[in-house]
Design an enzyme around this catalytic site. Sequence first.
Site, PDB file in Angstrom:
ATOM      1  N   GLU A  52     -69.724 -35.942  13.404  1.00 49.22           N
ATOM      2  CA  GLU A  52     -70.872 -36.843  13.499  1.00 49.22           C
ATOM      3  C   GLU A  52     -71.379 -37.238  12.120  1.00 49.22           C
ATOM      4  O   GLU A  52     -71.847 -38.368  11.917  1.00 49.22           O
ATOM      5  CB  GLU A  52     -71.992 -36.177  14.296  1.00 49.22           C
ATOM      6  N   ARG A 267     -60.400 -25.887  13.435  1.00 48.32           N
ATOM      7  CA  ARG A 267     -61.599 -26.722  13.489  1.00 48.32           C
ATOM      8  C   ARG A 267     -62.799 -26.040  12.833  1.00 48.32           C
ATOM      9  O   ARG A 267     -63.570 -26.684  12.136  1.00 48.32           O
ATOM     10  CB  ARG A 267     -61.909 -27.044  14.956  1.00 48.32           C
ATOM     11  N   GLY A 315     -63.890 -30.500   4.664  1.00 47.67           N
ATOM     12  CA  GLY A 315     -64.046 -31.827   4.080  1.00 47.67           C
ATOM     13  C   GLY A 315     -62.766 -32.445   3.555  1.00 47.67           C
ATOM     14  O   GLY A 315     -62.825 -33.495   2.894  1.00 47.67           O
TER      15      GLY A 315
END
Length: 427
Positions: A52, A267, A315
């Site tokens: 998000e 994840r 990232g």
Amino acid sequence: MRCLQPLLLRKIRRRGQQEPVYLYRLPERLGMYDTPPLLPGAVWVHAVSLGETRAAGLLIDALRQQWPDMRLLLTHSTATGWIQGQAVMRSGDLQAWFPWDTPAATRRFLTHHQPRCGVLMETEVWPAMVQACQDADVPLFLANARLNDKSLRSALRWSWLSGPAYRGLRAVWAQSDPDAQRLKALGARVEAVLGNLKFDVQDQPEAQALAQRWRRGWTVGDRAPPVVMLASSREGEELLWLDALLAHKARLQALTDAGVLWLLVPRHPQRFDEVHQLLQSRGLSVYRRSALPSNALSWPAEAVQAQVLLGDSVGEMPVYFQASDMALLGGSFEPLGGQNLIEAAAFGCPVVMGPHTFNFAQAAELAESIGAARRVHDMEGALDQVLAWLRQPGELAEAQAQGRQMVAQSTGAAERHAQALASALRK
């Protein structure tokens, strides 16, 4: 919700043992602040976690085009979201934690920060926060909104709670027509279908350069190994992959003969050590991304010789995708709804996805229909598809090109969202 606060704090402290960012400014989780707020009138954007926040970054860039002097209040609920959010911060902006959804904490949050408006990303609709915004006359919007069938059924079972929350939003901008219909069923004021912000993924030259440097480091002689990634894997999927990989000697030998280098990227950061231990317990040689010095110009011999590279960093998904020839889509081999495949497509990394992609159904169906992705029934089918692409490089190249084209033809959602928000605030 008030009674659950001690459990929330205990959970956060436990997560903080592995991800220290969770412990940063902990009282903010309950709407208590010891940092000065921005001047009143900031645009508040809430992006719960990593995915998000990446989408929010695209929207924020478009909003800055509308309002060059915009001050941003960016909130998160996870450490990965916070870390990713630092990339969009400018002088005069502020990051904060999204408060626990009680009337008192949400009121303290709004009283302290006094935002001009609030923009929630994708699915984050919390009843107490919506009510607090209504009481404080802070217009609250839901951007890049999505809702799958499973979530709709759950929300309808709790309609006495979800109904007022969705009806209390000033406007909702949906990703797709099916999302819009499901949101309307909950009473949401869907004003437009504006597409998916994640299609506006931008070129990242630095990530591309690093990916190319990695690939050169993996090259032995004049032959670069095919790199296959298990992308954003969730709990249980690494074991599925291991079992499928080791189940059939002929397929394992074919993959070994092809020189496949496996790249596993879990994840959630708190699972990095767990996955590392699992791989080693099966006798695989593993090299961790975190062991590579940041200034290293080449990979050490133990990395080049490893059977598996573990992507234990946050990232760097654009780097991982651009360093890979193809990817198995995490979250789709267990009934978890799948992860976002748009970024993979944008960087020319076609995906093999399992049967569970309800979180990103529209993008998955589009990618499958044009050949940028292949759907299989299970992990064994995924490995068969990997071999098929390796044996037919022309089809793999076509899948890579189709993914890039799919994303290029679907851009513009960020600008449309920014214009919609500007119009709504003028009203």
